[in-house]
Design a protein around this motif. Structure first.
Motif, PDB file in Angstrom:
ATOM      1  N   ALA A 189     -16.562  -7.353  -0.826  1.00  0.00           N
ATOM      2  CA  ALA A 189     -16.333  -6.206  -0.031  1.00  0.00           C
ATOM      3  C   ALA A 189     -16.232  -6.672   1.393  1.00  0.00           C
ATOM      4  O   ALA A 189     -16.101  -5.620   2.381  1.00  0.00           O
ATOM      5  CB  ALA A 189     -17.231  -5.333  -0.309  1.00  0.00           C
TER       6      ALA A 189
ATOM      7  N   TYR B 119       0.936  -0.970  -0.055  1.00  0.00           N
ATOM      8  CA  TYR B 119      -0.128   0.107  -0.031  1.00  0.00           C
ATOM      9  C   TYR B 119       0.832   1.435   0.101  1.00  0.00           C
ATOM     10  O   TYR B 119       0.662   2.471  -0.637  1.00  0.00           O
ATOM     11  CB  TYR B 119      -0.955   0.149   1.170  1.00  0.00           C
TER      12      TYR B 119
ATOM     13  N   GLN C 227      -5.942 -11.259  -0.749  1.00  0.00           N
ATOM     14  CA  GLN C 227      -6.988 -11.742  -1.607  1.00  0.00           C
ATOM     15  C   GLN C 227      -7.844 -10.416  -2.094  1.00  0.00           C
ATOM     16  O   GLN C 227      -7.941  -9.778  -1.621  1.00  0.00           O
ATOM     17  CB  GLN C 227      -8.053 -12.673  -1.058  1.00  0.00           C
ATOM     18  N   HIS C 228      -8.420 -11.081  -3.421  1.00  0.00           N
ATOM     19  CA  HIS C 228      -9.588 -10.095  -3.946  1.00  0.00           C
ATOM     20  C   HIS C 228     -10.669 -10.639  -4.329  1.00  0.00           C
ATOM     21  O   HIS C 228     -10.915 -12.086  -4.516  1.00  0.00           O
ATOM     22  CB  HIS C 228      -8.828  -9.415  -5.218  1.00  0.00           C
ATOM     23  N   GLY C 229     -11.884 -10.052  -4.155  1.00  0.00           N
ATOM     24  CA  GLY C 229     -13.048 -10.614  -4.055  1.00  0.00           C
ATOM     25  C   GLY C 229     -14.286  -9.832  -3.739  1.00  0.00           C
ATOM     26  O   GLY C 229     -14.507  -8.702  -4.415  1.00  0.00           O
TER      27      GLY C 229
ATOM     28  N   ASN D  95     -13.287  -4.323   2.689  1.00  0.00           N
ATOM     29  CA  ASN D  95     -12.547  -4.649   1.304  1.00  0.00           C
ATOM     30  C   ASN D  95     -11.194  -4.868   1.835  1.00  0.00           C
ATOM     31  O   ASN D  95     -10.362  -5.327   1.072  1.00  0.00           O
ATOM     32  CB  ASN D  95     -12.523  -3.302   0.769  1.00  0.00           C
TER      33      ASN D  95
ATOM     34  N   THR E 261      -3.191  -3.205   1.552  1.00  0.00           N
ATOM     35  CA  THR E 261      -3.660  -3.804   0.252  1.00  0.00           C
ATOM     36  C   THR E 261      -3.973  -5.175   0.748  1.00  0.00           C
ATOM     37  O   THR E 261      -3.094  -5.792   1.365  1.00  0.00           O
ATOM     38  CB  THR E 261      -2.356  -3.867  -0.810  1.00  0.00           C
ATOM     39  N   PRO E 262      -5.302  -5.717   0.309  1.00  0.00           N
ATOM     40  CA  PRO E 262      -5.564  -7.161   0.773  1.00  0.00           C
ATOM     41  C   PRO E 262      -4.703  -8.045   0.114  1.00  0.00           C
ATOM     42  O   PRO E 262      -3.989  -7.914  -0.931  1.00  0.00           O
ATOM     43  CB  PRO E 262      -7.044  -7.058  -0.030  1.00  0.00           C
TER      44      PRO E 262
ATOM     45  N   ARG F 291     -10.336  -7.943   3.997  1.00  0.00           N
ATOM     46  CA  ARG F 291     -10.230  -9.367   3.812  1.00  0.00           C
ATOM     47  C   ARG F 291     -11.378 -10.051   3.100  1.00  0.00           C
ATOM     48  O   ARG F 291     -12.528 -10.382   3.861  1.00  0.00           O
ATOM     49  CB  ARG F 291     -10.173  -9.768   5.299  1.00  0.00           C
ATOM     50  N   PRO F 292     -11.742 -10.057   2.076  1.00  0.00           N
ATOM     51  CA  PRO F 292     -12.635 -10.463   1.216  1.00  0.00           C
ATOM     52  C   PRO F 292     -13.117 -12.179   1.298  1.00  0.00           C
ATOM     53  O   PRO F 292     -11.925 -12.874   1.871  1.00  0.00           O
ATOM     54  CB  PRO F 292     -12.500 -10.122  -0.257  1.00  0.00           C
TER      55      PRO F 292
END
Length: 379
Positions: free
Chosen positions: A228, A84, A224-226, A232, A221-222, A234-235
């Motif tokens: 919200a 980040y 994982q992505h997915g 946003n 910055t997470p 820890r999806p």
């Protein structure tokens, strides 16, 4: 009857925690993101659990991020900050005695082009505030320091570090509080305690449960992505049963925190009596955490000693459970200045708050039987 003295590896879950998990997982099974009534009920329960954790720590509910435990929380904190804020700088400071989930994450980031400073420690396993201050640079974005060391019980001056970093607003401060929570409190609402890792199974909660306290001013910055979920950060569909069980375990841990000092006399007894053996060296510092005693029995393979004690009904361990099956010496003890023989023959006794004097006496009797036989052989 077995006497369990490996509580720094994991603790036995409290019945109340298990019952809470079972109730929530069977009665509140709907997805909290669903808009129907059942989903709304589950979402309300998840929100209430965050409010309970926030109240315990005097932080804000949205600053509580549920995770799968200490390793994920440490990874999310360190990688999340690194990515980040990488335009601001790529320098990270940690210590030479961190848990593998911190050290390996930092080594990974070094391969990604980040620069990591590993602070040394003294013979007690403590960092120098002077060394930390000297390591800070214009491009430093993160300092990550554990509160209580999982192998030796050494305690770092976390509040003093947070106060120092108040003069460095561009530096994020992360604390691995896994071995400290419920035992040695921190000023959780301190403005410069930015990220705090807590693990459920170290406080009589469940494996696979934990949280990261992320103050609202910190960007991550997470991993994982997915969806919200978790604002946003820890999806993924929330493990509500684990979350509620964790909040119960944390509440019970804080309620019994005042009893932690009862372990001081048990620790003193262990150190005093074990020190009488000529082949035993106590590795934990005098001012360490009360629940951990680390010692070496010279020229005695730790796995042999552990199995011998097991046969006497005493359960202890070597170094960190995450790396105890590896045959290398303890990086923590080497950093504290011990030679390879001492660092390679260390075992750890770690107590829970419910440990009794009778159990410690039984532990010492078992040590006496095992080490007496050994010293007769060694001469």
């Amino acid at each position: 009857m077995m006497i369990y003295l490996d509580n720094s590896a994991t603790t036995k879950p409290y019945n109340d925690v298990v019952e809470t998990f079972q109730k929530v997982t069977t009665q509140y099974f709907a997805n909290p993101s669903s808009i129907h009534t059942l989903g709304g009920d589950v979402e309300a329960l998840l929100t209430k659990s965050k409010e309970q954790v926030a109240s315990l720590l005097q932080v804000k509910p949205h600053e509580v991020v549920y995770t799968s435990g200490g390793t994920e929380s440490n990874n999310l904190a360190i990688k999340g900050v690194a990515y980040y804020y990488q335009q601001r700088g790529r320098h990270i400071i940690t210590t030479s005695i961190e848990h593998p989930s911190v050290l390996e994450t930092c080594r990974y980031l070094e391969q990604e082009g980040f620069d990591v400073t590993y602070l040394p420690v003294d013979s007690r396993g403590k960092i120098s505030l002077h060394d930390l201050h000297g390591a800070l640079r214009d491009d430093t974005i993160l300092v990550s320091i554990m509160h209580v060391n999982n192998e030796t019980g050494s305690i770092q001056p976390i509040e003093a570090v947070a106060n120092m970093l108040a003069d460095y607003p561009k530096v994020v401060f992360h604390v691995d509080h896994v071995q400290g929570f419920g035992k040695i409190s921190l000023p959780y609402n301190h403005n410069h305690l930015d990220l705090i890792t807590i693990s459920g199974h170290k406080i009589h909660g469940l494996k696979g449960s934990g949280c990261l306290i992320k103050k609202e001013h910190v960007g991550l910055t997470p991993l994982q992505h997915g969806g919200a979920q978790e604002r946003n950060v820890r999806p993924g569909t929330e493990n509500v049963a684990n979350a509620v069980a964790l909040s119960k375990a944390m509440r019970l841990a804080k309620q019994s925190e005042h009893r932690y000092h009862e372990l001081e006399s048990l620790r003193r007894t262990l150190i005093s009596e074990l020190s009488e053996y000529k082949h035993v060296h106590i590795n934990s510092p005098d001012d360490g955490a009360y629940h951990i005693v680390n010692l070496s029995v010279k020229h005695f393979k730790p796995e042999v000693l552990i199995h011998a004690l097991s046969e006497e009904g005493i359960i202890v361990s070597t170094k960190s459970a995450c790396s105890s099956k590896e045959n290398d010496v303890s990086h923590v003890l080497v950093a504290c200045g011990l030679d390879d023989n001492q660092a390679g023959t260390a075992i750890r006794i770690s107590m829970s708050i419910d440990q009794t004097e009778q159990e410690i006496r039984s532990c010492l009797n078992a040590f006496h039987h095992v080490i007496e036989k050994y010293e007769k052989i060694m001469g």
